[in-house]
Design an enzyme around this catalytic site. Sequence first.
Site, short mmCIF file in Angstrom:
data_model
loop_
_atom_site.label_atom_id
_atom_site.label_comp_id
_atom_site.label_asym_id
_atom_site.label_seq_id
_atom_site.Cartn_x
_atom_site.Cartn_y
_atom_site.Cartn_z
N GLU A 1 -13.66 -2.39 -13.16
CA GLU A 1 -14.18 -2.41 -11.80
C GLU A 1 -15.69 -2.62 -11.82
O GLU A 1 -16.38 -2.11 -12.69
CB GLU A 1 -13.89 -1.06 -11.11
N GLU B 1 -13.62 0.82 -0.12
CA GLU B 1 -12.88 2.08 -0.29
C GLU B 1 -13.80 3.20 0.17
O GLU B 1 -15.01 3.14 -0.04
CB GLU B 1 -12.52 2.27 -1.77
#
Length: 401
Positions: free
Chosen positions: A206, A316
């Site tokens: 990520e 998120e």
Amino acid sequence: MSIMSFVLIILTIAAKVTESEFSDSHDAKITRLLKKLNKPALKSIKSPDGDIIDCVHMKNHPIYDHPLFKNHTIQMRPSSYPEGMNNEPSDQKKENLVTQLWTTNGKCPKNSIPIRRTTREDILRAKSIESFGKKTSNRFTQPSPVNSTSNDGIHEYAILEVHGKFHGASSIINVWKPYVRTEDEFSLAQIWLVAGPPGDELNAIEFGWQVYEGKYHDNNPRYFIFWTADGYRTGCYNFDCHGFVLVSREIALGGAIANVSTLGGQQYQIPVSIWKDEQTGDWWLKLYYTIFVGYWPSSLFTHLRDSASIIEWGGEILDFKDDGRHTTTRMGGGYFAQEGLTKAAYFKNLEIVDEHNIWRRNEGGHTIMTQESCYNIQSAYHDTWGNFFYYGGPGRNQNCM
Ligand SMILES: *[C@@H]1O[C@H](CO)[C@@H](O)[C@H](O)[C@H]1NC(C)=O
Ligand SMILES: *[C@@H]1O[C@H](CO)[C@@H](O)[C@H](O)[C@H]1NC(C)=O
Ligand SMILES: *[C@@H]1O[C@H](CO)[C@@H](O)[C@H](O)[C@H]1NC(C)=O
């Protein structure tokens, strides 16, 4: 003295000793961890946000602390590139790029890398030494993020996801500084490359920016990387544990970003590419088209040694529902996708590297919104923006309580 009371006294003494040993060793443990994490510096740069950036000589690179990489030969450049990779962008694409705050106060010398110094407070802010740098469970580990009531909080997403066989992904990510309600909550924008079945075998890489005061002491957006090879049981942010091989002397992982987009005004962005070097199998991270930040060695992983099976781009947030209602933590620019440029945040020029190692514009995929009335996403195509999307939202509002 009876045998019984003698035993009791011994037990009491033993308990006292253990107790004080425990508190000593907690402090000692933190000191040991700091010693392990912070390497001797050639030069230290004080960033305006309060961070210290240590310029650490390559010969003291943290990767050498990892048992698998004692003899690792650090690669300063990838040995191969996917076909069609964009290394020389047009001037238009070089506009509005962010810089990091610490770079206003100095540069790291040749043969060194900038590492954000970990402080005692950074570790004390984590719930425990063991959880320092780790992630709470998320949508790959929780069966239903929407209905989960674990005390890890609730993760919410507004993302675009594609399934297939991929050797890389890229995008230009718009940077904002969204309001985050408490220091335990965060708001982020990132790319995920995922492989393996959900659960203990899941591999993920990520990169993105995040606002996360509980981790970084303030509410500046900061670059972060993350990786796991076992479904988030282990794996870490930035340099909190060893694995990522930073080679650039320009990028500090966890370092604050100097430029953030404004409502109705200037927009700032980071061009990001992550791809698998076909010759070595390592996964490289490149920013701003020209900066080779570093790589995740292939041997850290199992499923990602081959290819990624899911790519995701988007936002998120973490919601602890502190007062029983939905959090007011914002995502992206804090506005819904339909508000468009300078209000909603964007990801543009979404691209993937296919299994034949060819760089292509992303096509298709599906959007995922855990609570559309709180945060949403809308994707589309445009001549110069390619496959892009707007996303984000305000969190709590009359339709999201
Ligand atoms: C590193 O090299 C030394 C000397 O060649 C060798 O003994 C050791 O096993 C190697 N370690 C690893 C992890 O490969
Ligand atoms: C970003 O912020 C830094 C520090 O304030 C400044 O020097 C730089 O010019 C800014 N970059 C852009 C593209 O505005
Ligand atoms: C969440 O729980 C409600 C009520 O039990 C149920 O109707 C809904 O389908 C669940 N949502 C998800 C995504 O599991």
